[in-house]
Write an enzyme that holds these catalytic residues in place. Structure first.
Site, mmCIF file in Angstrom:
data_model
loop_
_atom_site.group_PDB
_atom_site.id
_atom_site.type_symbol
_atom_site.label_atom_id
_atom_site.label_comp_id
_atom_site.label_asym_id
_atom_site.label_seq_id
_atom_site.Cartn_x
_atom_site.Cartn_y
_atom_site.Cartn_z
ATOM 1 N N GLN A 170 9.473 -17.739 -18.206
ATOM 2 C CA GLN A 170 9.556 -19.135 -18.626
ATOM 3 C C GLN A 170 9.451 -20.146 -17.485
ATOM 4 O O GLN A 170 8.950 -21.257 -17.711
ATOM 5 C CB GLN A 170 10.832 -19.352 -19.437
ATOM 6 C CG GLN A 170 10.813 -18.597 -20.758
ATOM 7 C CD GLN A 170 12.024 -18.865 -21.626
ATOM 8 O OE1 GLN A 170 12.596 -19.948 -21.599
ATOM 9 N NE2 GLN A 170 12.420 -17.873 -22.392
ATOM 10 N N VAL A 206 21.475 -9.707 -33.332
ATOM 11 C CA VAL A 206 22.927 -9.614 -33.515
ATOM 12 C C VAL A 206 23.376 -10.754 -34.418
ATOM 13 O O VAL A 206 22.949 -11.900 -34.263
ATOM 14 C CB VAL A 206 23.654 -9.669 -32.158
ATOM 15 C CG1 VAL A 206 25.161 -9.738 -32.345
ATOM 16 C CG2 VAL A 206 23.286 -8.455 -31.312
ATOM 17 N N CYS A 252 16.869 -25.096 -16.753
ATOM 18 C CA CYS A 252 16.038 -25.716 -15.721
ATOM 19 C C CYS A 252 16.106 -27.237 -15.816
ATOM 20 O O CYS A 252 15.219 -27.884 -16.375
ATOM 21 C CB CYS A 252 14.592 -25.244 -15.769
ATOM 22 S SG CYS A 252 13.696 -25.715 -14.269
ATOM 23 N N ASP A 255 21.892 -18.185 -19.601
ATOM 24 C CA ASP A 255 22.058 -19.454 -20.300
ATOM 25 C C ASP A 255 23.177 -19.449 -21.327
ATOM 26 O O ASP A 255 23.643 -20.506 -21.747
ATOM 27 C CB ASP A 255 20.748 -19.838 -20.990
ATOM 28 C CG ASP A 255 19.611 -20.075 -20.011
ATOM 29 O OD1 ASP A 255 19.886 -20.206 -18.803
ATOM 30 O OD2 ASP A 255 18.447 -20.120 -20.454
ATOM 31 N N LYS A 309 21.380 -23.720 -15.192
ATOM 32 C CA LYS A 309 20.832 -22.631 -16.008
ATOM 33 C C LYS A 309 19.369 -22.400 -15.614
ATOM 34 O O LYS A 309 18.459 -22.996 -16.182
ATOM 35 C CB LYS A 309 20.974 -22.964 -17.492
ATOM 36 C CG LYS A 309 22.434 -23.046 -17.950
ATOM 37 C CD LYS A 309 22.544 -23.314 -19.440
ATOM 38 C CE LYS A 309 23.982 -23.465 -19.890
ATOM 39 N NZ LYS A 309 24.785 -22.247 -19.735
ATOM 40 N N THR A 310 19.179 -21.530 -14.621
ATOM 41 C CA THR A 310 17.843 -21.249 -14.110
ATOM 42 C C THR A 310 17.648 -19.746 -13.971
ATOM 43 O O THR A 310 18.610 -18.981 -13.917
ATOM 44 C CB THR A 310 17.622 -21.893 -12.732
ATOM 45 O OG1 THR A 310 18.463 -21.242 -11.763
ATOM 46 C CG2 THR A 310 17.943 -23.379 -12.753
ATOM 47 N N ALA A 319 16.622 -18.363 -11.324
ATOM 48 C CA ALA A 319 17.162 -18.015 -10.014
ATOM 49 C C ALA A 319 18.654 -17.716 -10.097
ATOM 50 O O ALA A 319 19.165 -16.847 -9.368
ATOM 51 C CB ALA A 319 16.907 -19.151 -9.034
ATOM 52 N N CYS A 372 15.990 -24.723 -8.183
ATOM 53 C CA CYS A 372 15.062 -25.485 -9.012
ATOM 54 C C CYS A 372 13.910 -25.952 -8.132
ATOM 55 O O CYS A 372 14.038 -26.959 -7.432
ATOM 56 C CB CYS A 372 15.779 -26.676 -9.645
ATOM 57 S SG CYS A 372 14.771 -27.554 -10.843
#
Length: 423
Positions: free
Chosen positions: A56, A91, A174, A310, A318-319, A321, A353
């Site tokens: 992504q 789930v 991101c 995430d 939230k990346t 990396a 980022c």
């Protein structure tokens, strides 16, 4: 609450595993690979319904014309680690008191250790009119695989008019991606000699361009270079695709008012929330995300549950990396918990980022908890607070193979877990 004394090693029941991972995205695959690199004898299952897997972070590059969409895509079946069992189902609920989960096709799956990383939900419906407007009449988003190519098509075709770029409330994956879409678009328009004919506007729900102040000066240089109008505390609430009208709620002092704006193209980043089955579960914090200790990524109540990526509520960016650093930490801590031992590694909140400020240059933002700068390279090689061609090379050429052939294979280049108490 599951105590450490109740954690047992179970290999006998076909529907029970030592470790169950919910989610087969970046976090799930990387964590599974890291675990199985360390212990090939345990039973491990990955539960995820998807046929497809995406890199992504590459979608911004697709929207900017640097990558093809196909470059970011693989089949999920080709990425599941050897010795992991793939349960291709969604789930629906968690039962931490019996250490089991329930799937959409009726399977009850037991675990000794559970790792929850199903990602984040893109809440397109939260913006009135957006779902039906996407993909037509100049309405696009790099947050969808099928729409990122449309972004670049719009950019190539636009020679004058109004281009809007939006950023919703945090958290989002991101946090730099909304403005990266703007910078790459402006870079293309600048190269084609049409930038002066385009009214570029960035509408950000937040009160600052970027959350870590050290990177703002370089970014503001590009905002000024591209003559982009920065609208802070301005939130997209509705899109009328056919009329090409966007509606924003804007804060002016103590007042909030709605403002309509016409556009020729609009790049929308949707609000983002925890997945429904996580938000409604006993694992969720008040925010809806899985409640974890931010250092060990272990659940605050259930010691045999971990979460990363995430879906957890750790206060990091939230990346991808971040996941690259979190996965080894969760791997060693989950294996320790499987033996009834406390966590052995901690996570410092690292996230990265790469802010693509123009075609060929990147501001490499790297930081941890509290906005502390955590550069991976010496300042003489890469000064992350300034645009760099070397950082573009990292983003464009180096990171994709590191993802596919390193991170997803359990190779922890520059990501070895930090041991608790070590310097």
């Amino acid at each position: 609450m599951t105590s450490r004394s109740k954690i047992t090693r179970s290999n006998t029941n076909a529907n029970r595993f030592n470790i169950v991972i919910v989610g087969g995205g970046s976090a799930g695959i990387a964590t599974a690979a890291s675990i199985l690199k360390r212990n090939r004898k345990i039973s491990l299952a990955i539960v995820d319904p998807a046929d497809d897997h995406y890199y992504q972070p590459g979608w911004t590059m697709v929207g900017g014309g640097a990558f093809s969409a196909e470059f970011t895509h693989r089949k999920e079946k080709d990425l599941i680690p050897d010795r992991a069992q793939w349960i291709q189902s969604a789930v629906t609920s968690f039962d931490p008191d019996t250490s089991s989960i329930l799937t959409a096709d009726g399977q009850e799956i037991g675990y000794d250790i559970l790792i929850v990383c199903p990602g984040i939900k893109l809440d397109w419906e939260a913006i009135d009119g957006l779902p039906e407007a996407l993909g037509n009449n100049g309405v696009t988003s790099n947050y969808r695989y099928d729409l990122a190519p449309y972004t670049f098509r719009l950019v190539k075709e636009l020679t004058g008019g109004t281009a809007l770029f939006t950023q919703p409330p945090m958290p989002i994956k991101c946090a730099g991606a909304p403005q990266k879409a703007m910078y790459l678009s402006c870079s293309k328009w600048e190269k084609e000699g049409v930038l002066g004919n385009i009214d570029v506007q960035f509408h950000n729900n937040g009160a600052a361009l970027f959350g870590v102040k050290e990177y703002v000066p370089a970014l503001m240089e590009y905002v000024e270079r591209y003559n982009a109008h920065l609208n802070l505390e301005s939130t997209l609430v509705a899109v009328d695709g056919e009329a090409r009208i966007a509606t924003f709620k804007q804060k002016h002092g103590e007042e909030t008012k709605e403002v309509e704006m016409a556009f020729d193209m609009i790049h929308v980043v949707p609000p983002q929330v925890a997945p429904d089955f996580v938000r409604s579960s006993p694992l969720a914090a008040e925010s809806g995300f899985v409640d974890v200790d931010p250092a060990t990524l272990q659940h605050t109540k259930y010691v045999n549950i971990f979460s990363l990526g995430d879906a957890c509520n750790a206060p990091n960016a939230k990346t991808m990396a971040a996941v690259r650093k979190q996965a080894p930490v969760v791997a060693v801590n989950a294996l320790a918990a499987l033996e009834g031992k406390p966590a052995v590694a901690d996570y410092d909140g690292y996230g990265s980022c790469p802010l693509t400020v123009e075609r060929g240059k990147v501001v490499l933002a790297e930081f941890g908890y509290g906005g502390k700068l955590l550069p991976s390279f010496p300042n003489w090689l890469i000064d992350g607070t300034r645009p760099s061609r070397l950082s573009w090379l990292l983003k464009d050429t180096i990171l994709p193979p590191v993802y596919w052939h390193g991170m997803l294979k359990g190779r922890e280049w520059m990501a070895r877990p930090h041991r608790i108490g070590a310097d």
